[in-house]
Design a protein around this motif. Structure first.
Motif, PDB file in Angstrom:
ATOM      1  N   TRP A   1       0.722  -0.763  -0.187  1.00 24.99           N
ATOM      2  CA  TRP A   1       0.014   0.269  -0.131  1.00 24.99           C
ATOM      3  C   TRP A   1       0.889   1.275  -0.085  1.00 24.99           C
ATOM      4  CZ3 TRP A   1      -2.923  -3.813  -0.743  1.00 24.99           C
ATOM      5  CH2 TRP A   1      -4.461  -2.966  -0.847  1.00 24.99           C
ATOM      6  N   GLN A   2       1.789   1.215   0.856  1.00 28.24           N
ATOM      7  CA  GLN A   2       2.922   2.508   0.769  1.00 28.24           C
ATOM      8  C   GLN A   2       3.975   2.461  -0.273  1.00 28.24           C
ATOM      9  OE1 GLN A   2       4.577   3.806   4.792  1.00 28.24           O
ATOM     10  NE2 GLN A   2       6.562   3.487   3.280  1.00 28.24           N
ATOM     11  N   MET A   3       3.956   1.403  -0.855  1.00 32.15           N
ATOM     12  CA  MET A   3       4.819   1.519  -2.104  1.00 32.15           C
ATOM     13  C   MET A   3       4.111   2.080  -3.275  1.00 32.15           C
ATOM     14  SD  MET A   3       6.801  -1.663  -4.344  1.00 32.15           S
ATOM     15  CE  MET A   3       5.120  -2.749  -4.195  1.00 32.15           C
TER      16      MET A   3
ATOM     17  N   GLU B   1       3.867   5.911  -2.799  1.00 31.78           N
ATOM     18  CA  GLU B   1       5.378   6.038  -3.222  1.00 31.78           C
ATOM     19  C   GLU B   1       5.252   6.372  -4.650  1.00 31.78           C
ATOM     20  OE1 GLU B   1      10.182   6.439  -2.131  1.00 31.78           O
ATOM     21  OE2 GLU B   1       8.330   4.720  -0.621  1.00 31.78           O
ATOM     22  N   MET B   2       4.798   5.492  -5.809  1.00 27.37           N
ATOM     23  CA  MET B   2       5.546   5.232  -7.087  1.00 27.37           C
ATOM     24  C   MET B   2       4.043   6.350  -7.032  1.00 27.37           C
ATOM     25  SD  MET B   2       5.837   1.035  -7.368  1.00 27.37           S
ATOM     26  CE  MET B   2       6.781   1.586  -8.761  1.00 27.37           C
ATOM     27  N   VAL B   3       3.325   6.163  -6.911  1.00 23.32           N
ATOM     28  CA  VAL B   3       1.868   7.581  -7.838  1.00 23.32           C
ATOM     29  C   VAL B   3       2.594   8.348  -7.706  1.00 23.32           C
ATOM     30  CG1 VAL B   3      -0.052   7.520  -7.102  1.00 23.32           C
ATOM     31  CG2 VAL B   3       0.161   5.988  -7.800  1.00 23.32           C
ATOM     32  N   VAL B   4       2.811   9.610  -6.441  1.00 24.48           N
ATOM     33  CA  VAL B   4       3.166  10.890  -6.433  1.00 24.48           C
ATOM     34  C   VAL B   4       4.925  10.772  -6.935  1.00 24.48           C
ATOM     35  CG1 VAL B   4       4.401  11.998  -3.722  1.00 24.48           C
ATOM     36  CG2 VAL B   4       2.287  10.598  -3.901  1.00 24.48           C
ATOM     37  N   ALA B   5       5.071  10.053  -6.577  1.00 24.30           N
ATOM     38  CA  ALA B   5       6.666  10.137  -7.760  1.00 24.30           C
ATOM     39  C   ALA B   5       6.349  10.550  -9.677  1.00 24.30           C
ATOM     40  CB  ALA B   5       8.050   9.211  -7.741  1.00 24.30           C
ATOM     41  N   GLN B   6       4.892   9.472  -9.333  1.00 20.18           N
ATOM     42  CA  GLN B   6       5.044  10.009 -11.460  1.00 20.18           C
ATOM     43  C   GLN B   6       4.100  10.760 -11.685  1.00 20.18           C
ATOM     44  OE1 GLN B   6       5.504   5.558 -12.996  1.00 20.18           O
ATOM     45  NE2 GLN B   6       7.684   5.193 -11.647  1.00 20.18           N
TER      46      GLN B   6
ATOM     47  N   LEU C   1      -0.107  10.549 -14.480  1.00 19.62           N
ATOM     48  CA  LEU C   1      -0.371   9.411 -14.395  1.00 19.62           C
ATOM     49  C   LEU C   1      -1.584  10.784 -13.677  1.00 19.62           C
ATOM     50  CD1 LEU C   1       1.173   7.619 -11.637  1.00 19.62           C
ATOM     51  CD2 LEU C   1       0.273   7.129 -13.912  1.00 19.62           C
ATOM     52  N   PRO C   2      -2.474  11.028 -15.130  1.00 18.36           N
ATOM     53  CA  PRO C   2      -3.621  12.385 -14.747  1.00 18.36           C
ATOM     54  C   PRO C   2      -4.682  11.516 -13.797  1.00 18.36           C
ATOM     55  CG  PRO C   2      -2.956  11.590 -17.169  1.00 18.36           C
ATOM     56  CD  PRO C   2      -2.120  11.132 -16.463  1.00 18.36           C
ATOM     57  N   GLN C   3      -4.978  10.100 -14.081  1.00 22.99           N
ATOM     58  CA  GLN C   3      -6.289   9.403 -13.811  1.00 22.99           C
ATOM     59  C   GLN C   3      -5.869   9.882 -12.268  1.00 22.99           C
ATOM     60  OE1 GLN C   3      -3.821   8.209 -15.398  1.00 22.99           O
ATOM     61  NE2 GLN C   3      -3.725   6.293 -15.315  1.00 22.99           N
ATOM     62  N   TYR C   4      -5.114   9.805 -12.058  1.00 26.33           N
ATOM     63  CA  TYR C   4      -4.624   9.801 -10.214  1.00 26.33           C
ATOM     64  C   TYR C   4      -4.944  10.988  -9.777  1.00 26.33           C
ATOM     65  CZ  TYR C   4      -4.376   3.807 -11.265  1.00 26.33           C
ATOM     66  OH  TYR C   4      -4.435   3.307 -11.384  1.00 26.33           O
ATOM     67  N   ALA C   5      -5.152  11.839 -10.251  1.00 28.18           N
ATOM     68  CA  ALA C   5      -4.670  13.361  -9.714  1.00 28.18           C
ATOM     69  C   ALA C   5      -5.306  13.741  -8.835  1.00 28.18           C
ATOM     70  CB  ALA C   5      -4.626  14.423 -10.893  1.00 28.18           C
ATOM     71  N   HIS C   6      -6.633  12.936  -8.037  1.00 24.82           N
ATOM     72  CA  HIS C   6      -7.951  13.173  -7.229  1.00 24.82           C
ATOM     73  C   HIS C   6      -6.475  12.223  -5.544  1.00 24.82           C
ATOM     74  CE1 HIS C   6      -8.287   8.781  -8.632  1.00 24.82           C
ATOM     75  NE2 HIS C   6      -9.068   9.339  -7.893  1.00 24.82           N
ATOM     76  N   ALA C   7      -5.842  10.984  -5.909  1.00 25.41           N
ATOM     77  CA  ALA C   7      -5.850  10.155  -5.043  1.00 25.41           C
ATOM     78  C   ALA C   7      -4.361  11.038  -4.871  1.00 25.41           C
ATOM     79  CB  ALA C   7      -5.466   9.275  -5.565  1.00 25.41           C
ATOM     80  N   VAL C   8      -3.570  11.752  -5.007  1.00 24.18           N
ATOM     81  CA  VAL C   8      -2.000  11.761  -5.197  1.00 24.18           C
ATOM     82  C   VAL C   8      -2.097  12.202  -3.298  1.00 24.18           C
ATOM     83  CG1 VAL C   8      -0.496  13.824  -5.848  1.00 24.18           C
ATOM     84  CG2 VAL C   8      -1.185  11.647  -7.319  1.00 24.18           C
TER      85      VAL C   8
ATOM     86  N   GLU D   1      -0.019  12.596   1.894  1.00 24.41           N
ATOM     87  CA  GLU D   1      -0.603  12.786   3.909  1.00 24.41           C
ATOM     88  C   GLU D   1      -0.337  11.172   4.072  1.00 24.41           C
ATOM     89  OE1 GLU D   1      -4.345  13.424   4.650  1.00 24.41           O
ATOM     90  OE2 GLU D   1      -4.373  15.775   3.287  1.00 24.41           O
ATOM     91  N   ARG D   2      -0.545  10.264   3.395  1.00 15.85           N
ATOM     92  CA  ARG D   2      -0.667   9.038   4.144  1.00 15.85           C
ATOM     93  C   ARG D   2       0.924   9.007   4.455  1.00 15.85           C
ATOM     94  NH1 ARG D   2      -4.725   7.362   1.640  1.00 15.85           N
ATOM     95  NH2 ARG D   2      -3.735   7.205  -0.680  1.00 15.85           N
ATOM     96  N   LEU D   3       1.788   8.666   3.321  1.00 12.63           N
ATOM     97  CA  LEU D   3       3.254   8.574   3.591  1.00 12.63           C
ATOM     98  C   LEU D   3       3.893   9.387   4.060  1.00 12.63           C
ATOM     99  CD1 LEU D   3       3.825   8.879  -0.701  1.00 12.63           C
ATOM    100  CD2 LEU D   3       4.458   6.657   0.811  1.00 12.63           C
ATOM    101  N   ALA D   4       3.284  11.104   5.082  1.00 19.68           N
ATOM    102  CA  ALA D   4       3.786  11.807   5.777  1.00 19.68           C
ATOM    103  C   ALA D   4       3.846  10.916   7.584  1.00 19.68           C
ATOM    104  CB  ALA D   4       3.169  13.437   5.754  1.00 19.68           C
TER     105      ALA D   4
END
Length: 488
Positions: A425-427, A430-435, A439-446, A451-454
């Motif tokens: 889940w964390q990986m 991290e990958m979605v935030v880094a990329q 990944l425009p389809q995940y803009a809402h999830a970034v 926050e979860r990573l922090a």
């Protein structure tokens, strides 16, 4: 014959040159138009210069155009070939680097596993844009030939969601057949008859004949183990052959990351790989190879351009499928190959919606698949594990559902063998935030992922992998090439 072929991602200079040269080996194709398109004007300028040099040297009336406007390049195209890598080497580096923090050691990372799944998330929205353009501005009934990985995911998305006539093309079968012909002492691969079936990068030689004589498991194992080179380079592949009874089409390094057994313990990895070349299992091997190739091409471009001014030799036409498929479709000369298409019953013990790779014949009527194949149960089981990951990954990429993306990652064979659910889940976060930029389809999830990573307390490590090599400098590459020339 006069028709238009568009190549998307034509800035993949070496591969585009090979495809173009193959096309010109077909006598009827010397009056075609080839439209190159890429997001990089610099790369387009380089490949256009090379192709125009080839045309000039051979005196063909082929028309070559280059345009960063993709829709303009696709206008009226009868065939569209894609060899794109969305995010380039920058995103690819994250596909390898971030999973290593969680203990996931990949050789290639472009099919499934952590890297391949994220690669698909980047590619699929772009593939669907290609399909929209094809439907709107290409010639009616245009065929989309996808060479880009992750092959199955890209082709799945193009067929299910893009609604275009698509086929996926890969050269693993041809390379595997060349190996088998060599170990069996054949004078050429033409003496070998074979049926391969499965899914892309997990296809199996389910029937082998040498000059009509059936080759069984024991003979094949003995021949591989007696070979002075392959016995060392393909140890994992040979082990799978011993256990499954059939040989995989894919290299040692590719195959190692689609299975849960060989790369899950760092201390075990060295036992199964070979470091003589990247493709045999080196950590991040294809990333290093791709980086060195790009750097070499940029530096040595004048030599590449000069070498293009040579007559084309049809006898040296490559075994890449594209030119052979187009030749069969346009001339009726039948071509047999192994193609990535929607299953629809071709392989009896794999799902109908899966993208499979299996034998087919091409003629003026299209690509005609041979149906009624049944895979050995162990082969079907490993394919099914990947298919389930591919299906969830495609649907996640289209919907932007980050929870489904995490479930796809959790079910990946190697990821699941190495990482806990919390780590997965964390990986993914991290990958979605880094990329995020790809990944425009995940803009809402970034934002929530950040926050979860922090707040996370899950520990990661700074790990280069079990078998990592540094990218070599131009000087080192020159020295190696010089030594090889002297040895020859």
């Amino acid at each position: 014959m006069s028709f238009k072929i568009a190549i998307i991602g034509a800035g993949s200079v070496g591969f585009t040159k090979k495809l173009f040269t193959d096309l010109l080996c077909v006598p009827e194709f010397r009056d075609i138009e080839v439209a190159l398109t890429d997001i990089s004007q610099h790369n387009l300028d380089m490949i256009r210069a090379i192709l125009e040099k080839i045309v000039e040297a051979n005196g063909f009336p082929v028309k070559v155009t280059a345009d960063t406007d993709r829709r303009r390049a696709l206008e009226g195209a009868k065939y569209i070939i894609s060899c794109v890598r969305v995010g380039g080497l920058e995103a690819y580096a994250d596909d390898i680097r971030i999973p290593l923090k969680y203990g996931i050691d990949q050789c290639v990372g472009d099919t499934i596993c952590a890297g391949g799944i994220l690669y698909g998330q980047r590619n699929i929205p772009v593939i669907l844009d290609f399909c929209k353009d094809i439907r709107e501005v290409a010639a009616p009934g245009a065929k989309f030939l996808n060479y880009a990985n992750p092959m199955a995911m890209n082709t799945w998305a193009a067929i299910e969601y893009g609604k275009v006539d698509a086929v996926g093309l890969c050269h693993g079968v041809q390379h595997g057949a060349e190996q088998i012909a060599e170990i069996l002492g054949a004078k050429s691969v033409s003496e070998l008859d074979y049926i391969c079936s499965g899914i892309n990068h997990q296809t199996w030689f389910v029937d082998l004949r040498l000059n009509g004589r059936k080759i069984g498991k024991e003979e094949l194992v003995a021949a591989f183990e007696a070979h002075p080179v392959f016995s060392q380079q393909e140890k994992l592949r040979i082990d799978v052959l011993k256990r499954f009874g059939v040989y995989s089409t894919e290299s040692n390094g590719h195959l190692s990351e689609y299975l849960p057994w060989y790369r899950k313990r760092p201390e075990e990895i060295a036992r199964w790989i070979d470091m003589s070349d990247w493709i045999h299992g080196e950590t991040g091997g294809y990333l290093r190879h791709s980086t060195e190739t790009r750097n070499w091409f940029e530096t040595e471009f004048p030599q590449f351009l000069a070498s293009a001014a040579k007559p084309i030799d049809p006898a040296k036409r490559s075994n890449e499928h594209a030119s052979h498929i187009l030749e069969a479709l346009e001339t009726g000369r039948v071509y047999r190959g192994h193609f990535n298409v929607k299953n629809n019953g071709v392989i009896s013990n794999l799902p109908a919606d899966a993208i499979i790779r299996s034998p087919g014949f091409v003629d003026r009527f299209g690509i005609n698949m041979v149906s009624g194949v049944t895979l050995p149960e162990a082969c079907a089981a490993t394919c099914m594990a990947s298919i389930n990951v591919q299906r969830m990954s495609v649907h996640a990429a289209v919907s932007g559902d980050i929870d489904l993306l995490k479930l796809a990652m959790l079910h990946d064979p190697l990821v699941g063998a190495v990482a806990t659910p919390e780590e997965v889940w964390q990986m993914v976060d991290e990958m979605v935030v880094a990329q995020a930029r790809w990944l425009p389809q995940y803009a809402h999830a970034v934002p929530e992922a950040k926050e979860r990573l922090a707040k996370s307390s899950i520990k990661t490590r700074d790990w280069a992998g079990a078998a990592r090599r540094n990218v070599r400098s131009i000087e080192e590459l020159r020295a190696e090439k010089s030594a090889l020339k002297k040895a020859v």
